[in-house]
Write a protein that holds these residues in place. Structure first.
Motif, PDB file in Angstrom:
ATOM      1  N   SER A 127       2.459   1.652  -3.509  1.00  0.00           N
ATOM      2  CA  SER A 127       1.711   1.931  -4.670  1.00  0.00           C
ATOM      3  C   SER A 127       0.790   3.270  -4.533  1.00  0.00           C
ATOM      4  O   SER A 127       0.504   4.070  -5.550  1.00  0.00           O
ATOM      5  N   SER A 128       0.896   3.680  -3.108  1.00  0.00           N
ATOM      6  CA  SER A 128       0.397   5.177  -2.926  1.00  0.00           C
ATOM      7  C   SER A 128       1.196   6.228  -3.307  1.00  0.00           C
ATOM      8  O   SER A 128       1.066   7.357  -3.674  1.00  0.00           O
ATOM      9  N   TYR A 160      -4.552  -4.204  -3.052  1.00  0.00           N
ATOM     10  CA  TYR A 160      -3.706  -2.955  -2.262  1.00  0.00           C
ATOM     11  C   TYR A 160      -2.567  -2.498  -3.275  1.00  0.00           C
ATOM     12  O   TYR A 160      -1.762  -2.000  -2.698  1.00  0.00           O
ATOM     13  N   GLY A 161      -2.704  -2.861  -4.620  1.00  0.00           N
ATOM     14  CA  GLY A 161      -1.997  -2.067  -5.369  1.00  0.00           C
ATOM     15  C   GLY A 161      -0.775  -3.098  -5.890  1.00  0.00           C
ATOM     16  O   GLY A 161      -0.100  -2.234  -6.964  1.00  0.00           O
ATOM     17  N   SER A 200       3.012   5.495  -9.325  1.00  0.00           N
ATOM     18  CA  SER A 200       2.048   4.564 -10.011  1.00  0.00           C
ATOM     19  C   SER A 200       2.918   3.683 -10.785  1.00  0.00           C
ATOM     20  O   SER A 200       2.432   2.979 -12.015  1.00  0.00           O
ATOM     21  N   ILE A 226       0.893  -1.213   0.110  1.00  0.00           N
ATOM     22  CA  ILE A 226       0.062   0.226  -0.080  1.00  0.00           C
ATOM     23  C   ILE A 226       0.997   1.167  -0.006  1.00  0.00           C
ATOM     24  O   ILE A 226       0.710   2.072  -0.592  1.00  0.00           O
ATOM     25  N   LYS A 227       1.846   1.235   0.643  1.00  0.00           N
ATOM     26  CA  LYS A 227       2.729   2.486   0.999  1.00  0.00           C
ATOM     27  C   LYS A 227       3.475   2.737  -0.634  1.00  0.00           C
ATOM     28  O   LYS A 227       3.527   3.872  -0.869  1.00  0.00           O
TER      29      LYS A 227
END
Length: 110
Positions: free
Chosen positions: A57-58, A82-83, A61, A54-55
């Motif tokens: 992918s946030s 979660y990405g 991109s 998550i960290k």
């Protein structure tokens, strides 16, 4: 880990530059920068690994490939949620790694 070393060796053989970071480091500081893709090598697919996904992918991109043993259908679905863009089942062969690198190359070229 052994899997990290195997992936790094393969990427260097293809003349790609590699930066290995520990989860304890501030990964976000290195993204995206010159990074084109992220291999998240995990010993165990768990909540800690998902939090790191998550960290990452946030923060960007970039294509995120999670490499780990013991993937189940529900873990893959959670990882994608979660990405994570792709999964690499470990232990991985050079052909497995090549397939993921080629997929990233195609995605970046598009």
């Amino acid at each position: 880990s052994e899997e990290t070393a195997k992936i790094v060796e393969y990427l260097k053989q293809r003349d790609l530059s590699v930066k290995v970071l520990s989860p304890k480091e501030n990964v976000v500081e290195h993204l995206p920068g010159t990074v084109k893709a992220v291999f998240l090598v995990i010993g165990d697919v768990n909540e800690k690994a998902f939090a790191l996904a998550i960290k990452i992918s946030s923060a960007c991109s970039l294509p995120l490939i999670a490499a780990a043993p013991g993937w189940t259908r529900s873990k893959v679905i959670t990882a994608v949620k979660y990405g994570v863009d792709d999964i690499l089942l470990t232990p991985a062969t050079s052909d497995d790694i090549a397939e993921k690198v080629d997929a990233v190359s195609i995605r970046l070229a598009a």
